[in-house]
Design a protein around this motif. Structure first.
Motif, PDB file in Angstrom:
ATOM      1  N   CYS A   1       0.780  -1.224   0.052  1.00 52.34           N
ATOM      2  CA  CYS A   1      -0.044   0.053  -0.076  1.00 52.34           C
ATOM      3  C   CYS A   1       0.916   1.153   0.017  1.00 52.34           C
ATOM      4  O   CYS A   1       1.832   1.288   0.690  1.00 52.34           O
ATOM      5  CB  CYS A   1      -0.923  -0.170   1.252  1.00 52.34           C
ATOM      6  SG  CYS A   1      -2.113   1.302   0.978  1.00 52.34           S
ATOM      7  N   HIS A   2       0.247   2.269  -0.743  1.00 47.95           N
ATOM      8  CA  HIS A   2       0.907   3.644  -0.864  1.00 47.95           C
ATOM      9  C   HIS A   2       1.179   3.977   0.484  1.00 47.95           C
ATOM     10  O   HIS A   2       2.071   5.028   1.039  1.00 47.95           O
ATOM     11  CB  HIS A   2       0.140   4.693  -1.530  1.00 47.95           C
ATOM     12  CG  HIS A   2      -1.123   5.052  -1.021  1.00 47.95           C
ATOM     13  ND1 HIS A   2      -2.169   4.312  -0.924  1.00 47.95           N
ATOM     14  CD2 HIS A   2      -1.428   6.206  -0.449  1.00 47.95           C
ATOM     15  CE1 HIS A   2      -3.177   4.843  -0.434  1.00 47.95           C
ATOM     16  NE2 HIS A   2      -2.959   6.159   0.008  1.00 47.95           N
TER      17      HIS A   2
ATOM     18  N   CYS B   1      -3.278  -3.334   1.151  1.00 46.81           N
ATOM     19  CA  CYS B   1      -4.054  -2.222   1.310  1.00 46.81           C
ATOM     20  C   CYS B   1      -5.333  -2.379   2.183  1.00 46.81           C
ATOM     21  O   CYS B   1      -6.164  -1.450   2.194  1.00 46.81           O
ATOM     22  CB  CYS B   1      -4.628  -2.129  -0.198  1.00 46.81           C
ATOM     23  SG  CYS B   1      -3.645  -1.278  -1.385  1.00 46.81           S
TER      24      CYS B   1
HETATM   25 ZN    ZN Z   1      -3.313   0.686  -0.853  1.00 49.40          ZN
END
Ligand code: ZN
Length: 200
Positions: free
Chosen positions: A92-93, A99
């Motif tokens: 995930c960012h 995520c």
């Molecule tokens: Zn994510």
């Protein structure tokens, strides 16, 4: 990967669910168009069609945390893709492993991978394989090895050397799995026994 996908159903995009090939954790979900699917197959790196960027987006292209493709399959009615992959880092960012903000650090699922390799060594023996050589020597030798490894872990348990103890623990587990395979039993059958005991 013979895939029959109905891209028309959803205006050219299908959801792609990415699962860690080893741990089984769901990592993320994105969308693929036909081009993204082709690029994923060709490059071996999971690639989506990003609706916000309005272009193909290879996961990891900026962060370096690529997801290496292991396999892809399509669901029963051809409108979603299950992607199995090996993530090179957090997915995930946000920096989370997945995520869905789950941890993906457990390595116990590697046992299943190891069992598959052991099965393969039994079925397709090679000269170089230590496992294949054990199968060739037969059940007495394999059982004897488990006994030796058990004694060795007992010896290390009395000392305080972490590396040596973990090494013997790995040896014992490895030879235990070989013994199960040699006897023709599945690890699941052992789990059944434990689950049944737990119920009581
Ligand atoms: Zn994510």
């Amino acid at each position: 990967m013979n895939m029959n996908i109905d891209f028309n159903k959803m205006n050219g995009l299908v959801p792609a669910i990415v699962q860690d090939a080893l741990s089984g954790k769901i990592l993320m979900q994105g969308y693929m168009n036909e081009e993204a699917l082709v690029k994923t197959k060709e490059t071996g790196m999971v690639t989506f069609f990003s609706r916000s960027k309005n272009r193909l987006w290879t996961k990891g292209e900026t962060s370096g945390n690529f997801m290496e493709l292991v396999s892809m399959s399509v669901d029963c009615d051809g409108d979603s893709i299950l992607v199995k992959a090996n993530p090179r880092g957090p997915v995930c960012h946000t920096g989370a492993d997945t995520c869905f903000a789950e941890e993906n650090s457990s390595k116990t699922a590697f046992i299943d991978h190891l069992r598959a390799i052991i099965k393969d060594r039994k079925k397709n023996p090679t000269d170089k394989s230590y496992t294949a050589s054990l199968f060739a020597k037969g059940i007495n030798k394999i059982a004897q090895k488990v006994g030796e490894e058990a004694v060795e872990i007992v010896i290390e348990a009395k000392d305080d050397n972490k590396d040596l103890f973990l090494g013997e623990a790995a040896d014992l587990l490895f030879h235990y799995l070989i013994l199960l395979e040699a006897k023709g039993y599945e690890l699941d059958e052992v789990m059944e026994v434990l689950i049944e005991r737990h119920r009581k």
